[in-house]
Design a protein around this motif. Structure first.
Motif, PDB file in Angstrom:
ATOM      1  N   LEU A  35       0.821  -1.214   0.000  1.00  0.00           N
ATOM      2  CA  LEU A  35       0.000   0.000   0.000  1.00  0.00           C
ATOM      3  C   LEU A  35       0.852   1.261   0.000  1.00  0.00           C
ATOM      4  CD1 LEU A  35      -3.089  -0.539   2.341  1.00  0.00           C
ATOM      5  CD2 LEU A  35      -3.086   0.171  -0.047  1.00  0.00           C
ATOM      6  N   GLU A  36       1.848   1.280   0.863  1.00  0.00           N
ATOM      7  CA  GLU A  36       2.715   2.457   0.975  1.00  0.00           C
ATOM      8  C   GLU A  36       3.458   2.702  -0.337  1.00  0.00           C
ATOM      9  OE1 GLU A  36       6.335   4.100   3.854  1.00  0.00           O
ATOM     10  OE2 GLU A  36       5.333   2.198   4.305  1.00  0.00           O
ATOM     11  N   PHE A  37       3.934   1.608  -0.966  1.00  0.00           N
ATOM     12  CA  PHE A  37       4.649   1.734  -2.238  1.00  0.00           C
ATOM     13  C   PHE A  37       3.744   2.302  -3.327  1.00  0.00           C
ATOM     14  CE2 PHE A  37       5.325  -0.388  -6.363  1.00  0.00           C
ATOM     15  CZ  PHE A  37       6.529   0.184  -6.714  1.00  0.00           C
ATOM     16  N   PHE A  38       2.496   1.773  -3.419  1.00  0.00           N
ATOM     17  CA  PHE A  38       1.584   2.234  -4.470  1.00  0.00           C
ATOM     18  C   PHE A  38       1.141   3.682  -4.235  1.00  0.00           C
ATOM     19  CE2 PHE A  38       0.811  -2.365  -5.335  1.00  0.00           C
ATOM     20  CZ  PHE A  38       1.215  -2.346  -6.663  1.00  0.00           C
ATOM     21  N   LEU A  39       0.983   4.080  -2.972  1.00  0.00           N
ATOM     22  CA  LEU A  39       0.653   5.472  -2.672  1.00  0.00           C
ATOM     23  C   LEU A  39       1.723   6.401  -3.230  1.00  0.00           C
ATOM     24  CD1 LEU A  39      -0.938   7.695  -1.130  1.00  0.00           C
ATOM     25  CD2 LEU A  39       0.480   7.174   0.858  1.00  0.00           C
ATOM     26  N   GLU A  40       2.972   6.075  -2.975  1.00  0.00           N
ATOM     27  CA  GLU A  40       4.079   6.914  -3.455  1.00  0.00           C
ATOM     28  C   GLU A  40       4.171   6.879  -4.981  1.00  0.00           C
ATOM     29  OE1 GLU A  40       8.881   7.430  -2.642  1.00  0.00           O
ATOM     30  OE2 GLU A  40       7.696   6.026  -1.439  1.00  0.00           O
ATOM     31  N   THR A  71       2.983   7.474   6.716  1.00  0.00           N
ATOM     32  CA  THR A  71       2.643   8.117   5.431  1.00  0.00           C
ATOM     33  C   THR A  71       1.804   9.383   5.603  1.00  0.00           C
ATOM     34  OG1 THR A  71       0.692   6.689   5.253  1.00  0.00           O
ATOM     35  CG2 THR A  71       2.725   5.917   4.207  1.00  0.00           C
ATOM     36  N   LYS A  72       1.618   9.856   6.833  1.00  0.00           N
ATOM     37  CA  LYS A  72       0.745  11.012   7.081  1.00  0.00           C
ATOM     38  C   LYS A  72       1.167  12.229   6.264  1.00  0.00           C
ATOM     39  CE  LYS A  72      -1.304  13.803  10.779  1.00  0.00           C
ATOM     40  NZ  LYS A  72      -1.156  15.055  10.046  1.00  0.00           N
ATOM     41  N   THR A  73       2.471  12.494   6.207  1.00  0.00           N
ATOM     42  CA  THR A  73       2.960  13.659   5.457  1.00  0.00           C
ATOM     43  C   THR A  73       2.591  13.547   3.982  1.00  0.00           C
ATOM     44  OG1 THR A  73       4.806  13.861   6.993  1.00  0.00           O
ATOM     45  CG2 THR A  73       5.008  15.022   4.899  1.00  0.00           C
ATOM     46  N   GLN A  74       2.770  12.348   3.404  1.00  0.00           N
ATOM     47  CA  GLN A  74       2.429  12.135   1.996  1.00  0.00           C
ATOM     48  C   GLN A  74       0.927  12.289   1.761  1.00  0.00           C
ATOM     49  OE1 GLN A  74       4.480   8.270   1.648  1.00  0.00           O
ATOM     50  NE2 GLN A  74       5.340   9.070  -0.248  1.00  0.00           N
ATOM     51  N   ILE A  75       0.131  11.744   2.676  1.00  0.00           N
ATOM     52  CA  ILE A  75      -1.331  11.812   2.513  1.00  0.00           C
ATOM     53  C   ILE A  75      -1.812  13.259   2.609  1.00  0.00           C
ATOM     54  CG2 ILE A  75      -3.510  11.156   3.611  1.00  0.00           C
ATOM     55  CD1 ILE A  75      -2.199   8.462   4.296  1.00  0.00           C
ATOM     56  N   ASP A  76      -1.267  14.012   3.560  1.00  0.00           N
ATOM     57  CA  ASP A  76      -1.633  15.434   3.683  1.00  0.00           C
ATOM     58  C   ASP A  76      -1.278  16.192   2.403  1.00  0.00           C
ATOM     59  OD1 ASP A  76      -2.544  14.947   6.208  1.00  0.00           O
ATOM     60  OD2 ASP A  76      -0.762  15.722   7.235  1.00  0.00           O
ATOM     61  N   LYS A  77      -0.116  15.895   1.844  1.00  0.00           N
ATOM     62  CA  LYS A  77       0.310  16.536   0.592  1.00  0.00           C
ATOM     63  C   LYS A  77      -0.641  16.174  -0.547  1.00  0.00           C
ATOM     64  CE  LYS A  77       4.412  16.921  -2.362  1.00  0.00           C
ATOM     65  NZ  LYS A  77       5.815  16.474  -2.564  1.00  0.00           N
ATOM     66  N   LEU A  78      -1.072  14.911  -0.567  1.00  0.00           N
ATOM     67  CA  LEU A  78      -2.012  14.456  -1.598  1.00  0.00           C
ATOM     68  C   LEU A  78      -3.339  15.206  -1.491  1.00  0.00           C
ATOM     69  CD1 LEU A  78      -2.974  12.434  -3.776  1.00  0.00           C
ATOM     70  CD2 LEU A  78      -3.557  10.864  -1.905  1.00  0.00           C
ATOM     71  N   LYS A  79      -3.855  15.362  -0.268  1.00  0.00           N
ATOM     72  CA  LYS A  79      -5.142  16.046  -0.084  1.00  0.00           C
ATOM     73  C   LYS A  79      -5.057  17.510  -0.519  1.00  0.00           C
ATOM     74  CE  LYS A  79      -6.846  13.112   3.673  1.00  0.00           C
ATOM     75  NZ  LYS A  79      -7.217  13.045   5.096  1.00  0.00           N
ATOM     76  N   ILE A  80      -3.949  18.162  -0.219  1.00  0.00           N
ATOM     77  CA  ILE A  80      -3.760  19.560  -0.642  1.00  0.00           C
ATOM     78  C   ILE A  80      -3.724  19.641  -2.160  1.00  0.00           C
ATOM     79  CG2 ILE A  80      -2.081  21.456  -0.664  1.00  0.00           C
ATOM     80  CD1 ILE A  80      -1.317  20.548   2.209  1.00  0.00           C
ATOM     81  N   THR A  81      -3.019  18.682  -2.776  1.00  0.00           N
ATOM     82  CA  THR A  81      -2.911  18.660  -4.245  1.00  0.00           C
ATOM     83  C   THR A  81      -4.291  18.522  -4.882  1.00  0.00           C
ATOM     84  OG1 THR A  81      -0.719  17.664  -4.077  1.00  0.00           O
ATOM     85  CG2 THR A  81      -1.842  17.477  -6.196  1.00  0.00           C
TER      86      THR A  81
END
Length: 709
Positions: A513-518, A547-557
């Motif tokens: 999951l983490e790999f596919f998110l990135e 992955t919280k930092t990545q998810i937050d960045k995704l939501k902003i995007t």
């Protein structure tokens, strides 16, 4: 501790020096006394009151050639260095030590007899040459009496302590103070001695505490012991493995420096204080206050110890160690322990093979000795347990074997326990294969496992096995329905569920999951990335933390993209101002076109000198750090247009106001200098060049009003 030799000087003595032929001591009447080792008699007694009247001897040492080197201290606070030549039976005055103007409290010679140091009651420490008494160096004065002095083995470091409870370590060769402080001692340090590892030093305080101190790291490495009174002498071995401490009450301690626990033994008790401890030709000499010098010949002790070991007389070896604790630091000691352990190990093997009588014969020499017997009895009991347990495993008596294993954890350390577990796993796997390949074969599987049902620690595992088909189906259902939390709870409850192919597939899915998110974020596949993110948030809190930092960045995007797609450009500008990574997105180009139109329109208003319309547009952009420069440029354009329109009407004092307003907002730049040049008012501009203002203020722009048009 059995002394190999006792030398009796028949009167209280202060200092002793050694050579191959004699011992020499200084008594309370300022006589020098020689004790001949060969004749075993007092060979010479000679007074050395001349050439100095009423002297007080403070220290002695022996140089390489055999001449006796004495430091002679006068009651009238004068110090004299003397050489005594035994062959000529006379003293030679080397030099009066004029630098010592106060009573000397302690003296130390280095091992090479090149230097000696004196510490006086006025807090001064002087270093002299042992050859001619010439002053070598004077060290910083202390605020109180000097209590102790010690050179390290190489003679390049000097440690000294004071009655102000401080310790100093001085590097003589580099003329540098390496350490100066309290060494974490609350009492006066009366004695100190370097280990051969020069950054470590043993300190003995007046309160009886003896510690090992690292003055480079400034930490106490080990609290060695607490004496019954303060230490009068210290001695450390060449290997730094043991320390000998003597105290004022006459007790002598042997301390294990190599042991982390820091074991200490009282090896001798005397009615007289020990003044000094020295080692010469592998013998340790103890100088007692009553005039006795007792020697312990370590070489002879070690040789006798070695003979006892070679004869395999281990009881004698341990008896010798009990009588002389120095033998604990012999290399043979470990060999003895290993030999006894080997014999004991062989005896245990024999008992485990039911050969108890032979084992007892092997251990008979040790059994009567109280040092060996407890260990023997303990291991014999263990050996009997090994035999009983091994026998039950070999006979497939699983109930008895597991009952024994449950009664004592020690059984699980036996090799037979591994064999027992292998047998159980083989039977368990065979039953499991029957159920997996053909579930109706439950009766055969139960027959295989029936014997283990009486064993409590295996019963739950067997019950889980029979429940395996049902558990596997439930796992499949939960996996297909994406009920991941319930799935993990089921696996925690039933260990056998971990073997399910659906659980293994779930673990692969979770780990990816983490790999596919990135990956989706890198490919700008935001819908797919959001699907992964929502799944992580909902089901997997452990992955979410990472992955919280990545998810937050995704939501902003995604929010930024939606705001651009909905033509909510001012909302999009807010996102960009806080997150620069959005500039790399394709949607930013659409926003950029919108911005170009707005800035073009603001430029038109600036040229028309319509400040209100221009400011309506720019007031939003000037707060954004990425758009601020473009907004300021248009404000500047407005100001220049206004100046150019009115420049022919300004007088000098009015030009000053114009420049002041401009430079307050934009600083002195090429545009304002060119305007000043065109209007022939450059001199008015000079005074504003000293200050430049980098920060732009919208309030300043609003004040662009000209009273004279």
């Amino acid at each position: 501790m059995n002394f190999s030799k006792v030398y009796n000087f028949k009167s209280p003595i202060h200092y002793v020096v050694f050579s191959d032929k004699f011992l020499a001591a200084v008594d309370n009447d300022t006589n020098i006394i020689f004790y001949d080792k060969q004749s075993d008699k007092l060979a010479l007694k000679q007074s050395f009151q001349d050439p100095v009247p009423h002297p007080h001897v403070k220290s002695t040492s022996s140089n390489i050639s055999g001449n006796l080197l004495c430091l002679y201290l006068q009651k009238a606070k004068a110090s004299v260095l003397l050489f005594y030549k035994p062959e000529e039976k006379k003293f030679v005055l080397a030099k009066k030590l004029e630098w010592n103007t106060s009573r000397v409290e302690c003296v130390a010679f280095d091992e090479q007899n090149k230097l000696f140091a004196t510490g006086a009651e006025d807090g001064k420490v002087h270093i002299y040459s042992s050859k001619n008494g010439k002053l070598y160096e004077s060290l910083p004065k202390k605020s109180d009496y000097i209590a102790s002095l010690a050179f390290n083995k190489n003679g390049n470091l000097l440690a000294y302590t004071s009655y102000d409870k401080s310790l100093c370590v001085y590097d003589i060769h580099r003329n540098k103070m390496l350490y100066k402080g309290s060494a974490r001692q609350t009492s006066v340090i009366m004695k100190n001695i370097f280990l051969n590892n020069a950054n470590k030093i043993v300190l003995a305080s007046r309160d009886g505490k003896v510690v090992l101190y690292d003055f480079f790291k400034k930490i106490i490495i080990k609290n060695i012991l607490v004496c019954s009174s303060w230490a009068t002498s210290l001695f450390v071995s060449e290997k730094d493995d043991f320390l000998v401490v003597a105290d004022k009450s006459g007790q002598i301690y042997l301390c294990d420096l190599a042991d982390e626990a820091g074991k200490s033994f009282i090896i001798y008790k005397s009615a007289y204080a020990v003044l000094d401890i020295k080692m010469f030709n592998e013998a340790v000499y103890f100088v007692f206050e009553n005039g006795e010098v007792k020697a312990l010949d370590l070489k002879k002790e070690y040789d006798d110890f070695k003979i006892a070991y070679e004869n395999k007389d281990f009881a004698l070896c341990y008896k010798m160690m009990e009588e002389n604790k120095f033998l604990f630091f012999s290399d043979i000691r470990k060999k003895i322990d290993d030999s006894f352990s080997d014999i004991l190990r062989e005896a245990i093997k024999k008992i485990s093979r039911n050969e108890e009588n032979e084992a007892k014969k092997m251990l008979a020499p040790f059994a009567s000795d109280e040092r060996f017997n407890p260990k023997i009895q303990r291991n014999l009991k263990l050996a009997k347990k090994i035999f009983e347990f091994t026998d039950s495993v070999e006979k497939d008596d699983f109930v008895k074997a597991y009952r024994l294993a449950a009664s004592d954890e020690v059984y699980k350390e036996f090799p037979a326990y591994l064999e027992l577990e292998k047998k159980f796993i083989t039977i368990f796997d065979n039953a499991s294969d029957l159920l997996v390949k053909n579930p109706p074969e439950v009766i055969k599987a139960k027959k295989l496992l029936n014997i283990f049902m009486a064993i409590p620690q295996k019963r739950n595992l067997i019950n889980n096995l029979f429940a395996q088909p049902i558990i596997y189906k439930k796992l499949q259902f939960l996996y297909e329905k994406k009920e991941y939390k319930a799935l993990e709870e089921l696996v925690e409850k039933h260990a056998i569920a971990k073997d399910s192919p659906f659980y293994k597939e779930f673990l692969d899915f979770k780990s990816n999951l983490e790999f596919f998110l990135e990956l989706h974020m890198d490919m700008q596949e935001f819908d797919e990335a959001l699907e992964c993110a929502l799944m992580i948030e909902k089901y997997f809190p452990d992955i979410y933390k990472k992955t919280k930092t990545q998810i937050d960045k995704l939501k902003i995007t995604i929010s930024f993209i939606q705001s651009v797609q909905n033509n909510s450009f001012f909302v999009a500008i807010g996102y960009v101002s806080r997150n620069e990574f959005l500039i790399e997105l394709p949607e930013y180009k659409k926003l950029d076109k919108f911005l170009d139109k707005k800035f073009d329109l603001a430029t038109d208003f600036a040229r028309k000198l319509d400040f209100e319309e221009m400011n309506k547009i720019l007031s939003v952009f000037v707060k954004n750090k990425n758009l601020k420069d473009r907004a300021i440029y248009i404000y500047k354009l407005f100001y220049i247009e206004q100046i150019q329109k009115n420049m022919g009407k300004f007088k000098n004092n009015e030009w000053e106001i114009v420049f002041k307003n401009y430079t307050d907002c934009f600083g002195v730049d090429d545009e304002i200098e060119q305007l000043a040049k065109n209007s022939n008012v450059e001199s008015v501009l000079v005074q504003f060049k000293k200050e430049r203002y980098e920060e732009f203020s919208t309030e300043c722009i609003k004040s662009f009003v000209f009273e004279k048009q």
